[in-house]
Scaffold this motif. Structure first.
Motif, mmCIF file in Angstrom:
data_model
loop_
_atom_site.group_PDB
_atom_site.id
_atom_site.type_symbol
_atom_site.label_atom_id
_atom_site.label_comp_id
_atom_site.label_asym_id
_atom_site.label_seq_id
_atom_site.Cartn_x
_atom_site.Cartn_y
_atom_site.Cartn_z
ATOM 1 N N TYR A 1 3.731 -1.377 -8.800
ATOM 2 C CA TYR A 1 3.458 -2.766 -8.428
ATOM 3 C C TYR A 1 4.668 -3.401 -7.751
ATOM 4 O O TYR A 1 4.539 -4.118 -6.766
ATOM 5 N N SER B 1 -0.464 -3.157 -0.778
ATOM 6 C CA SER B 1 -1.132 -3.010 -2.068
ATOM 7 C C SER B 1 -0.685 -1.712 -2.747
ATOM 8 O O SER B 1 -0.170 -0.810 -2.099
ATOM 9 N N ALA C 1 4.996 -2.073 -4.351
ATOM 10 C CA ALA C 1 3.982 -2.655 -3.475
ATOM 11 C C ALA C 1 4.391 -4.064 -3.047
ATOM 12 O O ALA C 1 4.295 -4.422 -1.876
#
Lengths: 334, 334
Positions: free
Chosen positions: A7, A16, A10
DNA sequence: CTCTGGGCTGTAAGCGCTTCCACTGCCCGC
DNA sequence: GCGGGCAGTGGAAGCGCTTACAGCCCAGAG
């Protein structure tokens, strides 16, 4: 490891997590620009994907388990070495478990089974009921140094032929009174003893039951003290360590080896070549044994159906001094 | 393993997965009746919690990694045995990795690092930069058979004292021309050679630089052929395998050991006791080494701060025949 | 009889990843 | 000039578990 997650990568890369995953694994299309952004973010964050996350999502561990009775002595180390090498090539980690006089083995093995995609089990390490239970659960399994259990594959080295050849060689030396050191284990060793008994029987020689003992120098020493009371011509031992122990026992009893009693081993461990006298034995391809097991297990994990069959690797008779005065081969090189 | 999940157990038992988890782990209150329903469902489904799920939720692997340069020979097997035994007691699995002449070691080690809560690294297996990187990432690490790296703990066996004692013993035998077999490795061996050089220096003896060679019988054999050209009184070897190789080389050159040249080893592997002549060496507590490493790592994982310090285990001088004719101790028992 | 505090249980939010599916543009062929 | 196809991307649903939090029920206290 306070590692960063996909995450954070990203977010830093401004994409994403799906894209990060694709960029990293090379699955699915990712533009060159995006790939570069991801690469930089990964580098900056020193990101390494969590194995747990990957495995949970992929549904596989990319790891093998291998169960030994023991790790001491040279035998298992060599096999393990061959195993680990191939496993590493195949991108699999190796988890080891030694069961030697340990309580709660079934639970520990089951725990191990939840950490791996498949299991290699040595000889008679685990009770058959447990093997059946594991195999029935669908766990890919390879048996090592014994015949296949239903639902598994197996690899061992040749026993009967070498045992016969060794027996014939000893008979040619003029030995008639045989003794066997190292018990009947329902695995490799029992196959050897059976072949030996048959061969000797063909020559009108009967052998007493093998004297049980642990497969260690100490075990051989103790068994030797018992066996040698009957003054056999030759003591055939279950493995080299036992043989070294028998030689020690013979020395203690004032017997010359091979003058008063011949001794043979099995495996051809390093000490066999350096012992006094050098040990006549049968060389097993230990690393190949491990390597073959790793490959077999990989095939099973890849989806191959277990055939309940046993792959057999060739062994080699190694004649040295301990079996008798008249050496058949010249002394070895190196 | 087509194992059932906690959801199926919950459904069968007619409770929620939270309750199943609590019942199984014994955390939180669960009524006796519920506990029994869960127990039955678990049994019927042969449910075993997925290690992946547990680890992901718990945030720990309950596994250790151990990195070897090699697994062949008796040395590492023994250490590993001691390690695995303690790890099992502590409820931890053991992942092994051997790096011996293998490409892509840093990647493999990093992969290993994602599968474990901590790492044990042998001697000089990994480059310092990699060690630093791993330690900096917060991975608990224990170094084996060398001094601690910053951010780690270490355990090794005593080197300098035994090396000095061995050197003194050899001088007492009357040896003056020394040779060293087995290279300077920045780890255990270099500490020994340093102590030897100092001790000999105190007696006015200078030693040539050690001849580098792999720590194997073959390596020792080759180094021996070189070293023995200078006809030293004694060859001190980095380990027993090297010593056995040097003895082989001496025999080939028609030299008697210890008559013409004395040889000493290090480690006291099994073959040392059985070789001809039996090897004078220094016994290392191999299993204890592994066991101590396992305990140290467990403490680090439990939250202890690394102290960058090294725990030292005692060794024992083992005098046998290979160092010279006048034995100081009577022949050993068993 | 009401209130309170446990005991017991369920809901749901993660843990860190992969991958199916849907969606957006854009290029190309007709 | 327009529709089809595809490269590129994001949303979201898992994978199997643990556990914080909230709710329910009931016994005992007041």
């Amino acid at each position: 490891m306070s590692d960063s997650t996909i995450y954070e990568v990203a977010r830093l890369a401004g994409v994403s997590i799906a894209t990060v995953s694709r960029a990293l694994r090379g699955t699915g299309p990712v533009s060159a620009a995006t790939r570069e952004k991801v690469r930089q973010a990964v580098e900056q964050l020193r990101f390494t994907p969590s194995r747990l996350g990957v495995s949970l999502a992929e549904g596989r561990h990319a790891a093998d388990g291998i169960v030994f009775p023991d790790l001491s002595g040279p035998y298992f180390g060599e096999v393990l070495l061959g195993y680990e090498e191939v496993a590493a090539e195949l991108g699999r980690s190796v988890l080891i478990l030694s069961t030697r006089d340990r309580a709660g083995v079934p639970e520990t093995v089951k725990d191990l089974a939840t950490r791996v995609d498949g299991l290699v089990v040595f000889g008679q390490t685990l009770p058959d009921a447990l093997l059946t239970e594991l195999a029935d659960s669908g766990l890919p399994m390879v048996m090592l140094a014994r015949e296949a259990h239903p639902g598994t594959e197996a690899v061992r080295s040749e026993n009967a032929g070498s045992a016969e050849a060794l027996a014939v060689h000893l008979i040619a030396h003029g030995h008639r009174r045989f003794a066997l050191a190292g018990g009947h284990d329902e695995g490799d060793v029992s196959q050897r003893w059976t072949a030996v008994a048959r061969t000797l029987g063909d020559h009108g020689i009967t052998v007493p039951r093998p004297v049980e003992c642990p497969y260690t120098v100490e075990g051989g020493h103790e068994a030797g003290l018992t066996l040698l009371r009957d003054r056999p011509d030759v003591v055939m031992c279950a493995d080299d360590q036992v043989a070294l122990g028998v030689i020690l026992a013979a020395e203690e009893l004032g017997l010359n080896v091979p003058g008063d009693v011949a001794v043979t081993g099995w495996d051809d461990i390093m000490a066999a070549r350096h012992s006094r006298p050098a040990l006549t034995t049968v060389r097993q391809p230990l690393r190949e044994l491990g390597a073959a097991a790793a490959r077999l297990l990989d095939e099973l994990i890849a989806g191959a159906e277990p055939t309940d069959s046993t792959r057999v690797l060739a062994t080699e008779l190694v004649i040295r001094a301990s079996c008798g005065a008249h050496q058949v081969h010249p002394p070895e090189e190196q």
